[in-house]
Motif scaffolding. Structure first.
Motif, mmCIF file in Angstrom:
data_model
loop_
_atom_site.group_PDB
_atom_site.id
_atom_site.type_symbol
_atom_site.label_atom_id
_atom_site.label_comp_id
_atom_site.label_asym_id
_atom_site.label_seq_id
_atom_site.Cartn_x
_atom_site.Cartn_y
_atom_site.Cartn_z
ATOM 1 N N SER A 147 16.653 41.453 15.913
ATOM 2 C CA SER A 147 15.797 40.796 14.940
ATOM 3 C C SER A 147 15.879 39.287 15.140
ATOM 4 O O SER A 147 16.356 38.808 16.157
ATOM 5 N N SER A 148 15.363 38.538 14.164
ATOM 6 C CA SER A 148 15.202 37.101 14.371
ATOM 7 C C SER A 148 15.323 36.343 13.059
ATOM 8 O O SER A 148 14.924 36.851 12.005
ATOM 9 N N ALA A 149 15.849 35.134 13.111
ATOM 10 C CA ALA A 149 15.951 34.278 11.919
ATOM 11 C C ALA A 149 14.577 33.932 11.365
ATOM 12 O O ALA A 149 14.460 33.484 10.223
ATOM 13 N N VAL A 199 2.924 36.282 12.155
ATOM 14 C CA VAL A 199 2.765 37.704 12.488
ATOM 15 C C VAL A 199 4.036 38.206 13.161
ATOM 16 O O VAL A 199 4.567 39.265 12.820
ATOM 17 N N TYR A 200 4.547 37.398 14.099
ATOM 18 C CA TYR A 200 5.767 37.797 14.809
ATOM 19 C C TYR A 200 6.902 38.002 13.807
ATOM 20 O O TYR A 200 7.575 39.040 13.820
ATOM 21 N N GLY A 201 7.099 37.033 12.908
ATOM 22 C CA GLY A 201 8.180 37.138 11.929
ATOM 23 C C GLY A 201 7.995 38.328 11.005
ATOM 24 O O GLY A 201 8.945 39.049 10.694
ATOM 25 N N PHE A 222 19.302 33.394 16.099
ATOM 26 C CA PHE A 222 18.736 32.064 15.927
ATOM 27 C C PHE A 222 18.079 31.691 17.258
ATOM 28 O O PHE A 222 17.230 32.479 17.740
ATOM 29 N N ASN A 223 18.449 30.611 17.901
ATOM 30 C CA ASN A 223 17.694 30.262 19.111
ATOM 31 C C ASN A 223 18.518 30.534 20.370
ATOM 32 O O ASN A 223 19.359 29.711 20.735
ATOM 33 N N PRO A 224 18.282 31.644 21.040
ATOM 34 C CA PRO A 224 19.062 31.982 22.237
ATOM 35 C C PRO A 224 18.714 31.057 23.400
ATOM 36 O O PRO A 224 17.521 30.855 23.708
ATOM 37 N N ASN A 255 6.941 28.670 26.034
ATOM 38 C CA ASN A 255 6.737 28.269 24.635
ATOM 39 C C ASN A 255 7.960 27.533 24.106
ATOM 40 O O ASN A 255 7.859 26.645 23.280
ATOM 41 N N ASN A 256 9.127 27.983 24.580
ATOM 42 C CA ASN A 256 10.373 27.508 23.984
ATOM 43 C C ASN A 256 10.896 26.248 24.662
ATOM 44 O O ASN A 256 10.643 25.990 25.847
ATOM 45 N N LEU A 257 11.690 25.499 23.892
ATOM 46 C CA LEU A 257 12.166 24.200 24.335
ATOM 47 C C LEU A 257 12.996 24.260 25.610
ATOM 48 O O LEU A 257 12.729 23.530 26.581
ATOM 49 N N MET A 258 14.005 25.134 25.626
ATOM 50 C CA MET A 258 14.989 25.079 26.703
ATOM 51 C C MET A 258 14.401 25.403 28.076
ATOM 52 O O MET A 258 14.627 24.657 29.035
ATOM 53 N N THR A 304 13.349 14.457 15.192
ATOM 54 C CA THR A 304 12.831 15.596 15.963
ATOM 55 C C THR A 304 13.387 16.896 15.392
ATOM 56 O O THR A 304 14.399 16.885 14.670
ATOM 57 N N GLY A 305 12.754 17.996 15.730
ATOM 58 C CA GLY A 305 13.105 19.300 15.156
ATOM 59 C C GLY A 305 14.540 19.695 15.455
ATOM 60 O O GLY A 305 15.071 19.384 16.519
ATOM 61 N N GLU A 306 15.138 20.371 14.475
ATOM 62 C CA GLU A 306 16.554 20.762 14.580
ATOM 63 C C GLU A 306 16.673 22.283 14.517
ATOM 64 O O GLU A 306 16.087 22.925 13.641
ATOM 65 N N ARG A 307 17.436 22.853 15.464
ATOM 66 C CA ARG A 307 17.603 24.302 15.512
ATOM 67 C C ARG A 307 19.041 24.686 15.799
ATOM 68 O O ARG A 307 19.821 23.845 16.284
ATOM 69 N N ASP A 308 19.373 25.947 15.594
ATOM 70 C CA ASP A 308 20.704 26.489 15.864
ATOM 71 C C ASP A 308 20.651 27.204 17.213
ATOM 72 O O ASP A 308 20.256 28.365 17.294
ATOM 73 N N TYR A 309 21.056 26.491 18.283
ATOM 74 C CA TYR A 309 20.970 27.044 19.635
ATOM 75 C C TYR A 309 22.244 27.808 19.967
ATOM 76 O O TYR A 309 23.350 27.273 19.869
ATOM 77 N N LEU A 310 22.060 29.047 20.398
ATOM 78 C CA LEU A 310 23.163 29.990 20.593
ATOM 79 C C LEU A 310 23.198 30.428 22.051
ATOM 80 O O LEU A 310 22.170 30.862 22.602
ATOM 81 N N GLY A 341 3.042 25.168 12.279
ATOM 82 C CA GLY A 341 3.938 26.286 11.939
ATOM 83 C C GLY A 341 5.405 25.976 12.151
ATOM 84 O O GLY A 341 6.274 26.723 11.687
ATOM 85 N N ASP A 342 5.709 24.878 12.841
ATOM 86 C CA ASP A 342 7.121 24.549 13.081
ATOM 87 C C ASP A 342 7.816 24.148 11.783
ATOM 88 O O ASP A 342 7.239 23.414 10.962
ATOM 89 N N LEU A 343 9.053 24.590 11.622
ATOM 90 C CA LEU A 343 9.896 24.128 10.521
ATOM 91 C C LEU A 343 10.666 22.905 10.980
ATOM 92 O O LEU A 343 11.006 22.794 12.158
HETATM 93 C C1 WQD Z 1 12.585 24.621 19.207
HETATM 94 C C2 WQD Z 1 12.337 23.167 18.834
HETATM 95 C C3 WQD Z 1 10.010 22.621 18.580
HETATM 96 C C4 WQD Z 1 8.964 23.261 22.806
HETATM 97 C C5 WQD Z 1 10.972 30.393 18.326
HETATM 98 C C6 WQD Z 1 10.693 31.624 17.492
HETATM 99 C C7 WQD Z 1 11.987 32.324 17.200
HETATM 100 C C8 WQD Z 1 12.704 32.625 18.490
HETATM 101 C C9 WQD Z 1 12.968 31.331 19.250
HETATM 102 C C10 WQD Z 1 12.182 34.836 19.280
HETATM 103 C C11 WQD Z 1 11.254 22.999 17.780
HETATM 104 C C12 WQD Z 1 10.606 21.858 19.767
HETATM 105 C C13 WQD Z 1 9.661 23.183 21.606
HETATM 106 C C14 WQD Z 1 8.424 22.088 23.400
HETATM 107 C C15 WQD Z 1 9.309 20.797 21.568
HETATM 108 N N1 WQD Z 1 11.954 33.504 19.302
HETATM 109 N N2 WQD Z 1 9.826 21.971 21.005
HETATM 110 N N3 WQD Z 1 8.615 20.896 22.741
HETATM 111 O O1 WQD Z 1 10.135 27.565 17.453
HETATM 112 O O2 WQD Z 1 12.609 27.303 16.854
HETATM 113 O O3 WQD Z 1 11.764 29.521 17.567
HETATM 114 O O4 WQD Z 1 11.673 30.741 19.506
HETATM 115 O O5 WQD Z 1 13.018 35.426 18.658
HETATM 116 O O6 WQD Z 1 11.715 33.531 16.521
HETATM 117 O O7 WQD Z 1 10.115 31.230 16.270
HETATM 118 O O8 WQD Z 1 11.939 27.676 19.225
HETATM 119 O O9 WQD Z 1 12.208 26.629 21.414
HETATM 120 O O10 WQD Z 1 9.860 26.999 20.517
HETATM 121 O O11 WQD Z 1 11.317 25.214 19.503
HETATM 122 O O12 WQD Z 1 9.464 19.716 21.012
HETATM 123 O O13 WQD Z 1 7.778 22.102 24.492
HETATM 124 O O14 WQD Z 1 11.864 22.464 19.999
HETATM 125 O O15 WQD Z 1 9.126 21.792 17.834
HETATM 126 O O16 WQD Z 1 11.625 21.902 16.935
HETATM 127 P P1 WQD Z 1 11.558 27.925 17.686
HETATM 128 P P2 WQD Z 1 11.281 26.647 20.253
#
Ligand code: WQD
Length: 337
Positions: free
Chosen positions: A123-125, A147-149, A177-179, A197-200, A227-233, A293-295
């Motif tokens: 599941s997912s946060a 929809v995903y959530g 959280f964020n793998p 889609n994802n940052l890393m 800038t956006g803050e997340r729990d990276y795991l 949609g970003d938190l």
């Molecule tokens: C992280 C931060 C972005 C890309 C999503 C899903 C979650 C899980 C993980 C599946 C945010 C910023 C990102 C970029 C950026 N997926 N960002 N430039 O949105 O927290 O979570 O992926 O389980 O369910 O919702 O992860 O990596 O997309 O974003 O600035 O090119 O990096 O705004 O603050 P997110 P993310």
């Protein structure tokens, strides 16, 4: 134990498969390879020095899944298979509900037919939605905003109702959280198809020259640096959480949820700085408007997992960046050579 992994060639699945093989378990993987590569499984087998069974199957194919489960006779199933791109889910809701919710119903039906009573669910946060408070604990209101959530929350509910109605059944719901990160060998890692889609993975592809620069989605959030803050795991910590979950027995008829995170937040700029250090050069970026949609910020209260699963994250930002860089620099185009 005999354990079946649906989606076992994916990013989280392959790392969990490796850790389970190293523990001596007997494994079967089901895959469609729609969003993963057989090469990942070949590398896991080489790293583990042990083989495992692989079956091409869609979780939505109940008859096929029933045949596999009846033949392999797993004591537990770890259910990774699903769709996970937030934006794609908004564009294709029926495909997301059919796969993430319908696929879970199909899998549980097959498990019933084969007498398998334990499931660990990916599941997912994102099921929490807008934070009423932080850090999120497992009692936080469940109000997903995508929809995903919602598909993940619905799947959790399906498992919960199945566990209650099925004698001897139980479920463990792992809210990731964020793998991020990769196996220490650099042989397996995250390999998204198309533009990440994802940052890393995006940062890693900039570092290896596949992308020109990182777009930072907003710097006007109420966080340390805007800038956006997340729990990276780290994905290896996450894999070990699944091993802990397989050893955990909820009360009969229960499905129990756990936050799987570090408990600490990292901002986009902090991640970019840390990755620049790992790869040895400053990485180009530009600041773009916020992503819809970003938190602003979210991170876990992982106390329940520590208390009941005896699990906590051990790997930090340095290991996250160093292993990601090792994976990406050794495999510039991922599993596709
Ligand atoms: C992280 C931060 C972005 C890309 C999503 C899903 C979650 C899980 C993980 C599946 C945010 C910023 C990102 C970029 C950026 N997926 N960002 N430039 O949105 O927290 O979570 O992926 O389980 O369910 O919702 O992860 O990596 O997309 O974003 O600035 O090119 O990096 O705004 O603050 P997110 P993310």
């Amino acid at each position: 134990m005999r354990i079946l992994l649906t989606g076992g060639a994916g990013y989280i699945g392959s790392h969990t498969l490796l850790e389970l093989l190293k523990k001596g378990h007997d494994l079967c993987v089901t895959e469609t390879f729609a969003n993963s590569s057989p090469e990942a499984l070949r590398r896991v087998e080489a790293l583990a020095g042990r083989s495992f069974r692989v079956e091409t199957a869609d979780v939505c194919d109940t008859a096929r899944m029933t045949d596999i489960l009846r033949d392999f006779r797993p004591e537990a199933v770890v259910h990774f298979a699903g769709l996970k791109a937030v934006g794609e889910g908004e564009a294709e809701p029926l495909r997301y509900y059919a796969t993430n919710v319908g696929g879970t119903v199909s899998l549980l039906s097959a498990m019933d037919a084969a007498g398998c009573r334990k499931v660990v669910f990916s599941s997912s946060a994102t099921v929490y939605g807008d934070p009423a408070y932080l850090p999120y604990d497992e009692s936080h209101p469940l109000a997903p905003t995508s929809v995903y959530g919602r598909s993940k929350r619905m799947a959790e509910q399906v498992i919960t109702d199945w566990a209650r109605a099925t004698p001897g059944a139980s479920g463990v719901l792992l809210r990731y959280f964020n793998p991020v990160g990769a196996h220490e060998s650099g042989q397996i890692g995250e390999d998204p198809q198309g533009i990440p889609n994802n940052l890393m993975p995006f940062i890693a592809q900039v570092a290896v020259g596949r992308r020109e620069k990182l777009g930072i989605f907003g710097e006007d959030y109420d966080t340390r640096d805007g800038t956006g803050e997340r729990d990276y795991l780290h994905v290896t910590d996450l894999a070990r959480a699944h091993i802990a979950a397989l050893s955990y027995s909820p009360a009969p008829g229960q499905a129990e949820a756990f936050n799987i995170g570090t408990g600490a937040g990292i901002t986009v700029r902090e991640m970019l700085t840390a990755f620049s250090k790992a790869c040895g050069r400053d990485l180009p970026f530009e600041v773009l408007p916020r992503r819809p949609g970003d938190l602003p910020a979210y991170y876990a209260d992982p106390a329940k997992a520590r208390r009941l699963l005896n699990w906590q994250a051990d790997l930090g930002l340095t290991e996250i960046c160093e292993t990601t860089w090792k994976w990406q620099s050794q495999n510039p185009t991922g599993y596709r050579s």
